[in-house]
Scaffold this motif. Structure first.
Motif, mmCIF file in Angstrom:
data_model
loop_
_atom_site.group_PDB
_atom_site.id
_atom_site.type_symbol
_atom_site.label_atom_id
_atom_site.label_comp_id
_atom_site.label_asym_id
_atom_site.label_seq_id
_atom_site.Cartn_x
_atom_site.Cartn_y
_atom_site.Cartn_z
ATOM 1 N N LYS A 1 -4.146 4.062 4.234
ATOM 2 C CA LYS A 1 -4.554 2.662 4.355
ATOM 3 C C LYS A 1 -3.440 1.837 4.983
ATOM 4 O O LYS A 1 -3.685 0.950 5.809
ATOM 5 C CB LYS A 1 -4.930 2.097 2.989
ATOM 6 N N ARG B 1 2.311 2.150 -3.264
ATOM 7 C CA ARG B 1 1.315 2.717 -4.190
ATOM 8 C C ARG B 1 0.745 4.035 -3.650
ATOM 9 O O ARG B 1 -0.325 4.472 -4.067
ATOM 10 C CB ARG B 1 0.191 1.701 -4.424
ATOM 11 N N LYS C 1 -0.611 4.787 -0.932
ATOM 12 C CA LYS C 1 -1.842 4.688 -0.139
ATOM 13 C C LYS C 1 -1.443 4.659 1.334
ATOM 14 O O LYS C 1 -1.622 3.665 2.040
ATOM 15 C CB LYS C 1 -2.629 3.439 -0.537
ATOM 16 N N LEU D 1 0.833 -1.207 0.000
ATOM 17 C CA LEU D 1 0.000 0.000 0.000
ATOM 18 C C LEU D 1 0.871 1.261 0.000
ATOM 19 O O LEU D 1 0.595 2.224 -0.722
ATOM 20 C CB LEU D 1 -0.924 -0.008 1.226
#
Length: 473
Positions: free
Chosen positions: A231, A226, A228, A223
């Protein structure tokens, strides 16, 4: 500052345990898929090999055909892991397991007649086994990667070792299933119908794996890669029961991903880490463990056991394997990776050299069984789980997906070579065959002593420094 294990008091919680158990189902299916052939291979030989007048080499390739898929699955695992994530890639693997289970059980579907063997049917059967092998290859790279990226560093070795336990449990489970299917049945029925039930039974755990994967998170390191971050922080907080600790780990992950050396190219951390990973994989297979697993009933029959008795002896061997895998789980984070690998290598060498000497003297009996069990027990407390632990740890974050893919593909290529050459090697010389596996165990011990770093107690981000220092030198 990198988070150290001294501040950790409760590295495990129910959340970590539950998602780890789901990921280990990939290992259970790995073990199930690779060992289901042990109960069915003689029936397949009669139905699709002997009836067509084909050679022992074709028999060996058929028994090992799933390994071709394993090589492909290992190679493509890195692409899928980096593009769609660890979790979604495992879902694809679960689907492949399911298709393979039903297809191998009934390869005549649509195009062939039951009871009419042909080269075409042999090809289709192997195709379904290859499909399952792709699932195995993907799961064998992705499941330990997933667990290592989820697990707190203090218990990472133990949790990744659960993956090997799941492999052994899957093998033991299918030994029980095969034995239960064949027990009390005429050999003719097993050769005609029973082997189909053996393959079809894998569809049940494959479907369970598929469903449960929808309830686990993506790994925080994927995550973060990427962007993110929120999250990733949520997952880290739930895993560690501490937002402060999650922030510290997140900081280390961000530094790792933004490091100037972390270009994402396979050799951006030097060649040594890739070579060590590949050699770990190759040695895990060249020591011959899968010969003992795939051909277990045949080996025990050569000692005078009947078909049912030989399958029962594989169940006994499976129980021993489970016990000694638990030994590894309990000791890997206490004693370290290297000591277990070296002790296990010596034990395997003793076991295989013992079998070789007894084969040379044409003695087949209790002592042969003891040496085989000693050999497999040594593997299960060392190279079985510890190889997966090290492979999941040693590769830096930026290259973990693709590096793991190459290492696992090399492992399955070595597995295919060793398994498919076993029948012709045994035709040439049984003692030399087992002696070769013993020699490989000795060389494996030397390799670990000279080249493999100790990873106990270090975070995945700390381990990157080992290879950066080596590259600088």
């Amino acid at each position: 500052m990198l988070y150290t294990m001294k501040t950790e008091k409760k590295p495990l919680n129910s959340y970590v345990i539950s998602i780890t158990l789901v990921a280990t189902l990939g290992g259970l299916l790995f073990g199930y898929d690779t060992a289901v052939i042990s109960g069915a291979e003689q029936s397949i030989q009669r139905y699709l090999i002997d009836s067509l007048g084909l050679s022992s080499l074709v028999h060996g390739i058929t028994v090992s055909s799933a390994l071709i898929g394993c090589i492909v699955g290992g190679l493509i695992s890195g692409y899928f892991a980096n593009r769609i994530g660890r979790k979604n890639s495992l879902i694809i693997a679960a689907v492949l397991f399911f298709i393979s289970a039903l297809g191998a059980a009934y390869p005549e579907f649509l195009f062939f007649e039951v009871g009419e063997p042909s080269i075409g049917l042999l090809v289709i059967f192997n195709l379904y086994r290859v499909i399952g092998g792709i699932g195995v290859g993907m799961a064998s790279a992705l499941s330990p990667t997933y667990i290592s990226e989820i697990a707190p560093q203090e218990v990472r070795g133990r949790l990744v070792s659960w993956y090997q336990f799941a492999i052994i449990f899957g093998q033991l489970l299918v030994y029980f299933v095969n034995y239960s299917i064949a027990k009390g049945q005429p050999i003719a029925w097993v050769n005609e119908i029973g082997w189909r039930y053996m393959f079809a039974s894998e569809a049940i755990p494959a479907f369970l794996f598929f469903v449960l994967l929808f309830y686990v998170p993506e790994t925080p390191r994927y995550l973060a890669s990427r962007n993110k971050k929120d999250k990733a922080m949520n997952v880290l907080t739930k895993i560690n029961n501490s937002k402060a600790k999650a922030k510290m780990i997140m900081s280390d992950i961000n530094k790792s991903l933004s490091a100037s050396e972390a270009t994402g190219k396979l050799f951006s951390y030097g060649k040594t880490v890739i070579v060590v990973g590949i050699l770990l994989s190759i040695f895990q297979q060249f020591i011959g463990i899968n010969v003992a697993l795939y051909y277990a009933p045949r080996i025990f029959e050569s000692m005078g056991a009947g078909q049912n008795a030989s399958m029962l002896q594989t169940v006994i061997m499976g129980l021993v394997n489970v016990i000694f895998t638990i030994v590894a789980i309990q000791t890997v984070d206490k004693w370290g990776r290297k000591p277990l690998l070296m002790v296990g290598s010596v034990g395997m060498a003793i076991g295989m050299f013992g079998v070789a000497l007894l084969a040379q003297a044409e003695i087949f009996g209790t002592w042969t069984l003891i040496f085989i069990i000693f050999y497999t027990a040594s593997f299960m407390m060392s190279w079985g789980p510890i190889c997966w632990v090290l492979l999941s740890e040693i590769f830096p974050n930026k290259i973990r997906g693709q590096a793991m893919a190459f290492a696992v593909a090399a492992q399955w290529a070595a597995n295919f070579f060793i398994s498919s050459t076993y029948p012709p090697m045994m035709e040439f010389s049984g003692p030399l065959t087992y002696g070769f596996y013993g020699l490989m165990s000795v060389i494996a011990a030397i390799f670990v002593w000279k080249m493999v770093p100790e990873t106990k107690g270090k975070s995945l981000e700390q381990l990157e420094n080992i290879w950066l220092k080596g590259k600088a030198e």
